[in-house]
Design an enzyme around this catalytic site. Structure first.
Site, PDB file in Angstrom:
ATOM      1  CG  HIS A  93      11.691   9.205  -0.481  1.00 46.85           C
ATOM      2  ND1 HIS A  93      11.629   7.829  -0.510  1.00 46.85           N
ATOM      3  CD2 HIS A  93      10.415   9.627  -0.443  1.00 46.85           C
ATOM      4  CE1 HIS A  93      10.364   7.455  -0.494  1.00 46.85           C
ATOM      5  NE2 HIS A  93       9.614   8.529  -0.447  1.00 46.85           N
ATOM      6  CG  HIS A 136       9.221   6.969  -5.150  1.00 46.60           C
ATOM      7  ND1 HIS A 136       8.944   8.259  -4.744  1.00 46.60           N
ATOM      8  CD2 HIS A 136      10.455   6.685  -4.671  1.00 46.60           C
ATOM      9  CE1 HIS A 136       9.962   8.724  -4.050  1.00 46.60           C
ATOM     10  NE2 HIS A 136      10.893   7.804  -3.994  1.00 46.60           N
ATOM     11  CB  CYS A 185      12.765   5.920 -12.067  1.00 41.89           C
ATOM     12  SG  CYS A 185      14.346   5.231 -12.621  1.00 41.89           S
ATOM     13  CD  GLU A 219      10.827   0.717  -6.818  1.00 39.85           C
ATOM     14  OE1 GLU A 219      11.130  -0.346  -7.408  1.00 39.85           O
ATOM     15  OE2 GLU A 219      11.687   1.478  -6.313  1.00 39.85           O
ATOM     16  CB  THR A 237      14.565  -0.196  -8.487  1.00 42.87           C
ATOM     17  OG1 THR A 237      14.084   0.974  -7.826  1.00 42.87           O
ATOM     18  CG2 THR A 237      13.620  -0.581  -9.611  1.00 42.87           C
ATOM     19  CB  CYS A 262      18.070   0.907 -10.569  1.00 44.20           C
ATOM     20  SG  CYS A 262      18.659   1.933  -9.224  1.00 44.20           S
ATOM     21  CB  SER A 281      14.267   2.381   0.150  1.00 44.01           C
ATOM     22  OG  SER A 281      14.651   1.030   0.190  1.00 44.01           O
ATOM     23  CG  ASN A 282      18.753   5.258  -2.649  1.00 48.79           C
ATOM     24  OD1 ASN A 282      19.857   5.792  -2.559  1.00 48.79           O
ATOM     25  ND2 ASN A 282      17.663   5.972  -2.890  1.00 48.79           N
TER      26      ASN A 282
END
Length: 342
Positions: free
Chosen positions: A50, A84, A106, A136, A175, A205, A234-235
């Site tokens: 992303h 993802h 991943c 994901e 994650t 993660c 998202s992260n």
């Protein structure tokens, strides 16, 4: 107050680690290596990661991004699945069409897939903590038989959930969720379903945890906290929330220097900076350069972890050589123009 050059002061707390993680690095490297080995086009199902900068750079090299396998002609060129992860039906369809596919999922996401499948194999219904529609989550749910997984997004979802057998439950998590967010949901699940089985190991993660820890350590007393990342990351969005919860007056998600209103930053401010796991370092460098052009910048490096993880690519690509410019793009530390293949 200004320095001898007439520039007002600005303190920047720069988080470390930040930016690319090993999973993102591996996924980008797979696309670059595939282009080297097979030539253009190399098809990529959805965004490989992303980040618009990365996607545009790979497109310039010859990658073609598609929504589904139906958008790919039968021309013998490879297709790469994004970091993802994808539902099991996707590689099955690729095999049916005799397509050459390269799975860039991943390894930590693959680990969640295996944990979810293990729950089902042991007769448990899977509770997946995540955000509806995230690639994901779609990929993880697509590993399991229909009806064997329930998505849990909030503590309210926990309260509303009434399983047929409370003793036959197991959970996994997306994650890239916030550690703080998942803790509340997991606590609620464990209170309501004390016999629920946890994953065999932590699902969130290392990169998510490390970037959040650095932001937490930096946030108190900052007037503004910039997170470099994409709106659909998202992260990265979670890092903005973490910064504000940890004490920053304001968190702001920016895709690059164009999103930073340098002229509105007050002299003498304390600024925090980090980047999501799919944001290349060059974007952070450009923002720092713009700030240095206006302010006398003092950098405070806030390092909470050292990352040395490395996820190797598949064997079929390991012997493909990469130039210095290729590696710079993979690592996110060189301007895009230096890596384009004409």
């Amino acid at each position: 107050m200004s320095d001898e050059n007439g520039k007002p002061p600005l303190t920047i707390r720069l988080c470390e680690p930040r930016g690319f993680c090993a999973g993102v690095d591996r996924a980008i490297q797979i696309v670059v290596l595939a282009l080297k080995r097979y030539g253009a086009p190399v098809y990529v199902r959805h965004e490989i990661v992303h980040n618009k900068y990365v996607v545009d750079g790979l497109r310039d090299m010859g990658a073609v991004f598609v929504r589904d396998l139906d958008n790919i002609p039968d021309d013998g060129q490879p297709v790469v699945f994004s970091a993802h992860g994808v539902p099991k039906s996707v590689p099955a369809e690729a095999e049916r069409r005799e397509m050459l596919y390269l799975d860039a999922t991943c390894p930590l996401v693959s680990k969640v897939h295996k944990q979810a499948v293990r729950h089902v194999r042991l007769g448990r219904r899977v509770l997946l903590i995540g955000h509806r529609g995230h690639p994901e989550v779609v990929g993880t749910m697509g590993q399991l038989p229909e009806g064997s997984v329930v998505l849990i997004e909030t503590e309210e979802d926990v309260a509303a959930y009434d399983p047929a057998d409370p003793a036959a439950l197991g959970f996994v998590t997306q994650t890239t969720l916030s550690v703080d967010d998942t803790k509340g949901i997991i606590d609620a699940l464990q209170r309501k379903f004390p016999l629920m089985e946890a994953p065999s190991s932590e699902s969130i993660c290392y990169a998510t945890t490390n970037r959040q820890d650095a932001v937490k350590a930096s946030a108190v007393g900052t007037d503004l906290f910039l997170i470099v990342g994409a709106p659909n990351s998202s992260n990265s969005r979670r890092l903005v929330e973490v910064a504000e919860r940890a004490g920053s007056r304001r968190g702001l998600l920016v895709q690059g220097v164009a999103d930073v209103r340098v002229g509105e930053i007050a002299p003498g401010s304390v600024l925090g900076m980090s980047a999501g796991a799919s944001a290349p370092e060059v974007l952070t460098d450009e923002i720092l350069a713009a700030l240095r052009a206006r302010f006398e910048v003092r950098i405070e490096l806030v390092q909470t972890a050292i990352e040395n993880e490395n996820f190797p690519v598949m064997r079929s690509l390991r012997d493909v050589p990469l130039t210095a410019a290729d590696m710079a793009f993979v690592n996110g530390d060189r301007p895009l123009a230096a890596t384009r293949v004409i």
